[in-house]
Design a protein around this motif. Sequence first.
Motif, PDB file in Angstrom:
ATOM      1  N   ARG A  84      14.129   4.136  78.822  1.00  0.00           N
ATOM      2  CA  ARG A  84      13.008   4.963  79.252  1.00  0.00           C
ATOM      3  C   ARG A  84      13.434   6.017  80.264  1.00  0.00           C
ATOM      4  NH1 ARG A  84       9.195   0.483  80.024  1.00  0.00           N
ATOM      5  NH2 ARG A  84       8.742  -0.239  77.926  1.00  0.00           N
ATOM      6  N   ASP A  85      14.585   5.804  80.862  1.00  0.00           N
ATOM      7  CA  ASP A  85      14.902   6.641  82.022  1.00  0.00           C
ATOM      8  C   ASP A  85      16.393   6.964  82.115  1.00  0.00           C
ATOM      9  OD1 ASP A  85      14.281   8.067  84.286  1.00  0.00           O
ATOM     10  OD2 ASP A  85      14.387   6.341  85.631  1.00  0.00           O
ATOM     11  N   ILE A  86      16.982   7.231  80.953  1.00  0.00           N
ATOM     12  CA  ILE A  86      18.415   7.503  80.965  1.00  0.00           C
ATOM     13  C   ILE A  86      18.692   8.800  81.731  1.00  0.00           C
ATOM     14  CG2 ILE A  86      18.667   8.759  78.764  1.00  0.00           C
ATOM     15  CD1 ILE A  86      20.802   5.730  79.652  1.00  0.00           C
ATOM     16  N   PHE A  87      17.744   9.728  81.697  1.00  0.00           N
ATOM     17  CA  PHE A  87      17.896  10.954  82.475  1.00  0.00           C
ATOM     18  C   PHE A  87      17.804  10.662  83.971  1.00  0.00           C
ATOM     19  CE2 PHE A  87      16.914  13.370  78.568  1.00  0.00           C
ATOM     20  CZ  PHE A  87      18.030  14.212  78.608  1.00  0.00           C
ATOM     21  N   PHE A 118      24.934  -0.170  74.273  1.00  0.00           N
ATOM     22  CA  PHE A 118      24.835   0.899  73.282  1.00  0.00           C
ATOM     23  C   PHE A 118      25.357   2.220  73.865  1.00  0.00           C
ATOM     24  CE2 PHE A 118      21.896   4.282  71.608  1.00  0.00           C
ATOM     25  CZ  PHE A 118      22.455   4.383  70.344  1.00  0.00           C
ATOM     26  N   MET A 119      24.921   2.553  75.082  1.00  0.00           N
ATOM     27  CA  MET A 119      25.384   3.789  75.721  1.00  0.00           C
ATOM     28  C   MET A 119      26.887   3.728  76.004  1.00  0.00           C
ATOM     29  SD  MET A 119      22.768   5.705  75.718  1.00  0.00           S
ATOM     30  CE  MET A 119      23.487   7.123  76.547  1.00  0.00           C
ATOM     31  N   VAL A 159      19.944   7.519  67.556  1.00  0.00           N
ATOM     32  CA  VAL A 159      21.403   7.654  67.646  1.00  0.00           C
ATOM     33  C   VAL A 159      21.790   9.121  67.835  1.00  0.00           C
ATOM     34  CG1 VAL A 159      23.549   7.439  66.344  1.00  0.00           C
ATOM     35  CG2 VAL A 159      21.961   5.529  66.428  1.00  0.00           C
ATOM     36  N   LEU A 160      21.160  10.009  67.058  1.00  0.00           N
ATOM     37  CA  LEU A 160      21.479  11.442  67.175  1.00  0.00           C
ATOM     38  C   LEU A 160      21.181  11.956  68.582  1.00  0.00           C
ATOM     39  CD1 LEU A 160      20.188  12.685  63.717  1.00  0.00           C
ATOM     40  CD2 LEU A 160      22.562  12.655  64.488  1.00  0.00           C
ATOM     41  N   ASN A 161      20.037  11.558  69.131  1.00  0.00           N
ATOM     42  CA  ASN A 161      19.686  11.988  70.488  1.00  0.00           C
ATOM     43  C   ASN A 161      20.655  11.437  71.526  1.00  0.00           C
ATOM     44  OD1 ASN A 161      17.489  13.544  69.766  1.00  0.00           O
ATOM     45  ND2 ASN A 161      16.090  11.793  69.818  1.00  0.00           N
ATOM     46  N   ALA A 162      21.034  10.184  71.343  1.00  0.00           N
ATOM     47  CA  ALA A 162      21.942   9.570  72.314  1.00  0.00           C
ATOM     48  C   ALA A 162      23.322  10.235  72.266  1.00  0.00           C
ATOM     49  CB  ALA A 162      22.062   8.074  72.047  1.00  0.00           C
ATOM     50  N   ILE A 163      23.771  10.595  71.064  1.00  0.00           N
ATOM     51  CA  ILE A 163      25.060  11.287  70.949  1.00  0.00           C
ATOM     52  C   ILE A 163      24.994  12.639  71.666  1.00  0.00           C
ATOM     53  CG2 ILE A 163      26.674  12.412  69.347  1.00  0.00           C
ATOM     54  CD1 ILE A 163      26.091  10.151  67.373  1.00  0.00           C
ATOM     55  N   ARG A 164      23.867  13.332  71.474  1.00  0.00           N
ATOM     56  CA  ARG A 164      23.691  14.616  72.164  1.00  0.00           C
ATOM     57  C   ARG A 164      23.718  14.445  73.680  1.00  0.00           C
ATOM     58  NH1 ARG A 164      19.051  15.587  68.655  1.00  0.00           N
ATOM     59  NH2 ARG A 164      20.103  16.167  66.730  1.00  0.00           N
TER      60      ARG A 164
END
Length: 242
Positions: A79-82, A110-111, A186-191
């Motif tokens: 929820r708050d990776i940023f 995962f990260m 997954v695509l968002n996390a890679i970005r």
Amino acid sequence: MEHLPKVRNGAVAKRMKKKAKKPTLLNMLPEDAIVEIVSQLVSSSSKPFADLYSLKSSCKAFFEASKDKMVKQRIALERDIFGLTWMATDKECMSVLKSCGDAGNAEANFMLALINIFKKGDINRGAEFLKRASSSDHKAALYMLNILCVRLQKHNPFAEGNSHTLKADQRIFDDYDQLKWCREKVLNAIRLVTWNNWQDNAVASVRQCNNSNCGIRGWDCRCFCSKDCEWNHEYYEFCKAT
Ligand SMILES: [Zn+2]
Ligand SMILES: [Zn+2]
């Protein structure tokens, strides 16, 4: 003070007894209860890192509780990776992710997988983190593991010095919506990790199945002749979506 609730940590117990001259509701609570309160909060908050930070600075009991394994395991990183990346340097981020991952936080693992694969070029270590996360039922990690396997089967490894003994775990997803949700995640996390999109320039050369009935859309599903074919197809969708 025999009626004082049992606490886990002797040092904390002593501190609490000392403070008991001037009792507050909070330092009457057993440490386990405080850990549970903090865990609940960070697992349901939309800004868990900011909340954890203000809790930690509000009192000693919360500060101690914030170090508990249960808090690290349950904090809702996704929820708050940023929040994490804004509040900390790269090094601090890594140490937060590592201690959460060690405590069994699937999102942290995962990260860490994506960071190892895409930033450090260490596919084997990345795959270990993916396996760890997917064994605690992290669907996007399971998805990424399969995408990675397809890529490694089809092309030369994208980093030198990696020996690949990676085995796919082709568990079935509940439905296509779940698959699409994982693809997006997954695509968002890679970005987020790379500031870049996933790229596979050779995706067009990936050989398709010879069976003309493979991948035909049926009444409510697509039929493939094997799990390999299904994941090959999903690999295309994944590359197309970037
Ligand atoms: Zn096929
Ligand atoms: Zn398609």
